[in-house]
Design a protein around this motif. Structure first.
Motif, PDB file in Angstrom:
ATOM      1  N   TYR A 244       0.821  -1.195   0.000  1.00  0.00           N
ATOM      2  CA  TYR A 244       0.000   0.000   0.000  1.00  0.00           C
ATOM      3  C   TYR A 244       0.862   1.255   0.000  1.00  0.00           C
ATOM      4  O   TYR A 244       2.012   1.233   0.457  1.00  0.00           O
ATOM      5  N   PRO A 245       0.318   2.390  -0.451  1.00  0.00           N
ATOM      6  CA  PRO A 245       1.046   3.670  -0.321  1.00  0.00           C
ATOM      7  C   PRO A 245       1.187   4.067   1.146  1.00  0.00           C
ATOM      8  O   PRO A 245       0.586   3.471   2.048  1.00  0.00           O
ATOM      9  N   LYS A 246       2.027   5.097   1.384  1.00  0.00           N
ATOM     10  CA  LYS A 246       2.329   5.510   2.756  1.00  0.00           C
ATOM     11  C   LYS A 246       1.065   5.930   3.497  1.00  0.00           C
ATOM     12  O   LYS A 246       0.889   5.585   4.676  1.00  0.00           O
ATOM     13  N   GLU A 247       0.171   6.646   2.837  1.00  0.00           N
ATOM     14  CA  GLU A 247      -1.054   7.099   3.515  1.00  0.00           C
ATOM     15  C   GLU A 247      -1.932   5.924   3.927  1.00  0.00           C
ATOM     16  O   GLU A 247      -2.519   5.922   5.018  1.00  0.00           O
ATOM     17  N   VAL A 248      -2.021   4.917   3.065  1.00  0.00           N
ATOM     18  CA  VAL A 248      -2.845   3.751   3.395  1.00  0.00           C
ATOM     19  C   VAL A 248      -2.169   2.913   4.488  1.00  0.00           C
ATOM     20  O   VAL A 248      -2.841   2.326   5.332  1.00  0.00           O
ATOM     21  N   GLN A 249      -0.845   2.869   4.493  1.00  0.00           N
ATOM     22  CA  GLN A 249      -0.142   2.155   5.561  1.00  0.00           C
ATOM     23  C   GLN A 249      -0.403   2.798   6.916  1.00  0.00           C
ATOM     24  O   GLN A 249      -0.563   2.102   7.928  1.00  0.00           O
ATOM     25  N   ASP A 250      -0.440   4.129   6.957  1.00  0.00           N
ATOM     26  CA  ASP A 250      -0.766   4.808   8.218  1.00  0.00           C
ATOM     27  C   ASP A 250      -2.175   4.455   8.674  1.00  0.00           C
ATOM     28  O   ASP A 250      -2.421   4.223   9.866  1.00  0.00           O
ATOM     29  N   LEU A 251      -3.124   4.419   7.719  1.00  0.00           N
ATOM     30  CA  LEU A 251      -4.489   4.016   8.065  1.00  0.00           C
ATOM     31  C   LEU A 251      -4.517   2.569   8.548  1.00  0.00           C
ATOM     32  O   LEU A 251      -5.237   2.237   9.504  1.00  0.00           O
ATOM     33  N   TYR A 252      -3.734   1.720   7.899  1.00  0.00           N
ATOM     34  CA  TYR A 252      -3.670   0.316   8.301  1.00  0.00           C
ATOM     35  C   TYR A 252      -3.194   0.207   9.751  1.00  0.00           C
ATOM     36  O   TYR A 252      -3.709  -0.600  10.537  1.00  0.00           O
ATOM     37  N   GLU A 253      -2.194   1.026  10.115  1.00  0.00           N
ATOM     38  CA  GLU A 253      -1.663   0.986  11.474  1.00  0.00           C
ATOM     39  C   GLU A 253      -2.707   1.441  12.491  1.00  0.00           C
ATOM     40  O   GLU A 253      -2.820   0.874  13.582  1.00  0.00           O
ATOM     41  N   VAL A 254      -3.480   2.461  12.138  1.00  0.00           N
ATOM     42  CA  VAL A 254      -4.500   2.969  13.055  1.00  0.00           C
ATOM     43  C   VAL A 254      -5.646   1.971  13.201  1.00  0.00           C
ATOM     44  O   VAL A 254      -6.125   1.708  14.317  1.00  0.00           O
ATOM     45  N   MET A 255      -6.083   1.399  12.084  1.00  0.00           N
ATOM     46  CA  MET A 255      -7.250   0.512  12.113  1.00  0.00           C
ATOM     47  C   MET A 255      -6.911  -0.881  12.630  1.00  0.00           C
ATOM     48  O   MET A 255      -7.823  -1.692  12.826  1.00  0.00           O
ATOM     49  N   ARG A 256      -5.625  -1.167  12.841  1.00  0.00           N
ATOM     50  CA  ARG A 256      -5.263  -2.486  13.341  1.00  0.00           C
ATOM     51  C   ARG A 256      -5.870  -2.747  14.716  1.00  0.00           C
ATOM     52  O   ARG A 256      -6.190  -3.880  15.064  1.00  0.00           O
ATOM     53  N   HIS A 257      -6.042  -1.692  15.505  1.00  0.00           N
ATOM     54  CA  HIS A 257      -6.607  -1.862  16.851  1.00  0.00           C
ATOM     55  C   HIS A 257      -8.076  -2.278  16.802  1.00  0.00           C
ATOM     56  O   HIS A 257      -8.596  -2.825  17.766  1.00  0.00           O
ATOM     57  N   PHE A 258      -8.754  -1.999  15.684  1.00  0.00           N
ATOM     58  CA  PHE A 258     -10.173  -2.339  15.562  1.00  0.00           C
ATOM     59  C   PHE A 258     -10.401  -3.616  14.769  1.00  0.00           C
ATOM     60  O   PHE A 258     -11.541  -3.964  14.484  1.00  0.00           O
ATOM     61  N   ALA A 259      -9.308  -4.311  14.384  1.00  0.00           N
ATOM     62  CA  ALA A 259      -9.460  -5.509  13.551  1.00  0.00           C
ATOM     63  C   ALA A 259     -10.201  -6.614  14.289  1.00  0.00           C
ATOM     64  O   ALA A 259     -10.907  -7.415  13.667  1.00  0.00           O
ATOM     65  N   ARG A 260     -10.045  -6.666  15.606  1.00  0.00           N
ATOM     66  CA  ARG A 260     -10.698  -7.738  16.346  1.00  0.00           C
ATOM     67  C   ARG A 260     -12.192  -7.519  16.492  1.00  0.00           C
ATOM     68  O   ARG A 260     -12.930  -8.437  16.848  1.00  0.00           O
ATOM     69  N   ILE A 261     -12.668  -6.311  16.230  1.00  0.00           N
ATOM     70  CA  ILE A 261     -14.102  -6.042  16.352  1.00  0.00           C
ATOM     71  C   ILE A 261     -14.852  -6.610  15.161  1.00  0.00           C
ATOM     72  O   ILE A 261     -15.934  -7.197  15.304  1.00  0.00           O
ATOM     73  N   VAL A 262     -14.283  -6.421  13.959  1.00  0.00           N
ATOM     74  CA  VAL A 262     -14.914  -6.945  12.750  1.00  0.00           C
ATOM     75  C   VAL A 262     -14.152  -8.188  12.304  1.00  0.00           C
ATOM     76  O   VAL A 262     -13.060  -8.479  12.792  1.00  0.00           O
ATOM     77  N   GLY A 263     -14.719  -8.912  11.360  1.00  0.00           N
ATOM     78  CA  GLY A 263     -14.072 -10.103  10.855  1.00  0.00           C
ATOM     79  C   GLY A 263     -12.905  -9.770   9.944  1.00  0.00           C
ATOM     80  O   GLY A 263     -12.733  -8.627   9.511  1.00  0.00           O
ATOM     81  N   PRO A 264     -12.083 -10.771   9.629  1.00  0.00           N
ATOM     82  CA  PRO A 264     -10.916 -10.510   8.776  1.00  0.00           C
ATOM     83  C   PRO A 264     -11.291 -10.065   7.372  1.00  0.00           C
ATOM     84  O   PRO A 264     -10.642  -9.199   6.786  1.00  0.00           O
ATOM     85  N   VAL A 265     -12.350 -10.645   6.813  1.00  0.00           N
ATOM     86  CA  VAL A 265     -12.752 -10.270   5.452  1.00  0.00           C
ATOM     87  C   VAL A 265     -13.252  -8.825   5.426  1.00  0.00           C
ATOM     88  O   VAL A 265     -12.892  -8.034   4.542  1.00  0.00           O
ATOM     89  N   GLN A 266     -14.075  -8.453   6.413  1.00  0.00           N
ATOM     90  CA  GLN A 266     -14.581  -7.084   6.463  1.00  0.00           C
ATOM     91  C   GLN A 266     -13.452  -6.085   6.679  1.00  0.00           C
ATOM     92  O   GLN A 266     -13.452  -4.998   6.084  1.00  0.00           O
ATOM     93  N   HIS A 267     -12.491  -6.456   7.513  1.00  0.00           N
ATOM     94  CA  HIS A 267     -11.364  -5.558   7.765  1.00  0.00           C
ATOM     95  C   HIS A 267     -10.531  -5.353   6.499  1.00  0.00           C
ATOM     96  O   HIS A 267     -10.158  -4.221   6.159  1.00  0.00           O
ATOM     97  N   ASP A 268     -10.240  -6.441   5.772  1.00  0.00           N
ATOM     98  CA  ASP A 268      -9.463  -6.320   4.540  1.00  0.00           C
ATOM     99  C   ASP A 268     -10.226  -5.540   3.480  1.00  0.00           C
ATOM    100  O   ASP A 268      -9.632  -4.752   2.726  1.00  0.00           O
ATOM    101  N   LYS A 269     -11.537  -5.745   3.409  1.00  0.00           N
ATOM    102  CA  LYS A 269     -12.335  -4.980   2.440  1.00  0.00           C
ATOM    103  C   LYS A 269     -12.307  -3.488   2.767  1.00  0.00           C
ATOM    104  O   LYS A 269     -12.264  -2.647   1.856  1.00  0.00           O
ATOM    105  N   PHE A 270     -12.327  -3.175   4.044  1.00  0.00           N
ATOM    106  CA  PHE A 270     -12.274  -1.759   4.446  1.00  0.00           C
ATOM    107  C   PHE A 270     -10.957  -1.130   4.012  1.00  0.00           C
ATOM    108  O   PHE A 270     -10.929  -0.025   3.453  1.00  0.00           O
ATOM    109  N   ILE A 271      -9.837  -1.823   4.247  1.00  0.00           N
ATOM    110  CA  ILE A 271      -8.536  -1.293   3.850  1.00  0.00           C
ATOM    111  C   ILE A 271      -8.429  -1.200   2.331  1.00  0.00           C
ATOM    112  O   ILE A 271      -7.933  -0.202   1.777  1.00  0.00           O
ATOM    113  N   GLU A 272      -8.909  -2.230   1.626  1.00  0.00           N
ATOM    114  CA  GLU A 272      -8.843  -2.216   0.166  1.00  0.00           C
ATOM    115  C   GLU A 272      -9.678  -1.074  -0.417  1.00  0.00           C
ATOM    116  O   GLU A 272      -9.272  -0.428  -1.384  1.00  0.00           O
ATOM    117  N   SER A 273     -10.836  -0.829   0.192  1.00  0.00           N
ATOM    118  CA  SER A 273     -11.679   0.257  -0.315  1.00  0.00           C
ATOM    119  C   SER A 273     -11.002   1.610  -0.130  1.00  0.00           C
ATOM    120  O   SER A 273     -11.079   2.474  -1.010  1.00  0.00           O
TER     121      SER A 273
END
Length: 444
Positions: free
Chosen positions: A244-273
């Motif tokens: 991912y680009p640098k901006e998306v990597q920063d978002l990935y780092e922030v949203m990692r704390h919420f990955a356990r709330i949603v499922g893995p597929v939903q989390h990956d779809k959110f990052i991909e979107s």
């Protein structure tokens, strides 16, 4: 008839041997169109003498298998295309000299230019990258444990690099070396239910068991999160992040704390979107820049990009010239600047700033107005005293001492000058060099 399925690999050991003479098949070779599977392959020599074997007859239809034909570029054969892809996979992207050495038929510049043109900047490949990525992820849903239950799992040794990367996970046992809350069982080791326990003591023991059960549930919950999100294979997880680009990597780092709330597929779809949104916003911004510049065709846009890069390179050259002129008087700062430019050219981002004179700011020139002895100096000596910040009287004393020593010895070395003048060694060096340039003293 020309085929491309069996003849693209350079290694003849990858193909079955000739059915006639059992030799390794070298392109071009012949494949029987009526026999098979498995394919009935013959070398040209056996085909020319009409070799027949069991059901295969010499009058059967046949295909000539070769990869000596262009695919993407007229000067590149299909065999060279496959060799290029295999060399990039073996040597790594960017190591073009090693890629060229492995191919042997193309130069370093040819390999880099061809790969960037047809495999990186090709709009056909770029438009299908997202679909290919989604298809690959759909095939590999089990990312946490990279083996099936019937396979022989890896057994990393304790405290090895692989074991640390897998957080102490033991695939053969499907468990961790050290559990979460590893000493939870210690609270139960001394508990014993006896008949003469009072009701309060019995209730306390039951509460301790309930607490232990809650800890076990927390262990299972954490294991499920690790397995569902594929966090055991840490290196693979980090490689997926770097795409991912640098901006998306920063978002990935922030949203990692919420990955356990949603499922893995939903989390990956959110990052991909969000990654797709970032690409679209960047493309829209580029098109808006074209429109603001009055550009309405892609041909004009390419010319605009070319001119823009030229302007940026010219501006960078002027900036580099200004910097090198700024540090040219300080050898240490100049060396730091050259090292930083080498780091930038290698693709890295230097974080160490350039410090001149060990981080101190240059003092302003000394004002000689009214100082005794100024009238005895010529213009060059005045300039030296101003830059070195040396009063004229002291300079005249140092000059006389150095000249007398030079006359006595016939020549003068810098070490002797520093022994005579007990001041800053940098100032001594500047005075010594100045007197040599003016011919007042001779260098040994």
């Amino acid at each position: 008839m020309w085929g491309d399925a069996d003849g693209v690999h350079d290694d003849p050991c990858d193909k079955p041997p000739c059915r006639g003479c059992s030799s390794y098949l070298m392109e071009p070779y012949v494949k029987c169109a009526d026999c098979g599977p498995p394919p009935f392959l013959l070398c040209l020599q056996c085909f020319a003498r009409g070799f027949e074997y069991k059901k295969h007859q010499s009058d059967h239809r046949y295909e000539i298998m070769t990869s000596d034909f262009p695919v993407l570029d007229p000067s590149w054969t299909a065999q060279e295309e496959m060799a290029l892809l295999e060399a990039v996979m073996d040597c790594g992207f960017g190591n073009w000299q090693d890629v060229a050495n492995q191919m042997r038929t193309k130069s370093k510049e040819d390999c880099e230019k061809h790969y960037m043109k047809h495999f990186i900047n090709n709009p056909l490949f770029a438009s299908t990258l997202l679909n290919l990525k989604q298809a690959e992820e759909a095939k590999n849903t089990e990312t946490a444990i990279p083996f099936q239950s019937t396979d022989d799992p890896p057994r990393p040794t304790f405290d090895s690099l692989l074991s640390r990367d897998m957080a102490g996970y033991m695939p053969a046992r499907a468990d961790f070396i050290e559990e979460f809350d590893n000493y939870a069982e210690w609270d139960l080791r001394d508990i014993d239910f006896v008949e003469d326990d009072s009701d309060v003591l019995h209730a306390l023991k039951i509460a301790v068991v309930d607490i232990y059960l809650s800890r076990l549930r927390e262990r299972q919950r954490r294991k499920k999160i690790i397995k569902d999100h594929g966090l055991i294979n840490l290196r693979k997880f980090q490689i997926l992040e770097r795409r991912y680009p640098k901006e998306v990597q920063d978002l990935y780092e922030v949203m990692r704390h919420f990955a356990r709330i949603v499922g893995p597929v939903q989390h990956d779809k959110f990052i991909e979107s969000h990654a797709l949104e970032f690409e679209l916003r960047r493309e829209i911004k580029r098109l808006q820049e074209y429109r603001a510049a009055g550009i309405k065709t892609f041909c004009s846009a390419r010319m605009y990009d070319h001119l823009k890069r030229s302007r940026e390179e010219e501006q960078l050259k002027r900036t580099m010239l200004t910097e090198v002129l700024q540090y040219i008087q300080d050898s240490s700062a100049c060396l730091q600047w050259l090292n930083r430019q080498a780091t930038i050219d290698s693709g890295l981002n230097p974080a160490i700033p350039i410090t001149s004179n060990s981080g101190r700011r240059n003092a302003p020139p000394l004002n000689l107005t009214g100082l005794p002895g100024t009238e005895k100096l010529n213009e060059k000596e005045k300039e030296l005293c101003q830059v070195v910040r040396l009063v004229p009287g002291a300079y005249l004393e140092y000059k006389a001492a150095l000249v007398n020593e030079c006359i006595k010895e016939g020549s003068l070395r810098l070490a002797q000058a520093r022994a005579l003048i007990k001041i800053d060694v940098n100032k001594t060096r500047k005075i010594y060099d100045f007197l040599i340039r003016e011919g007042c003293i001779n260098k040994a």
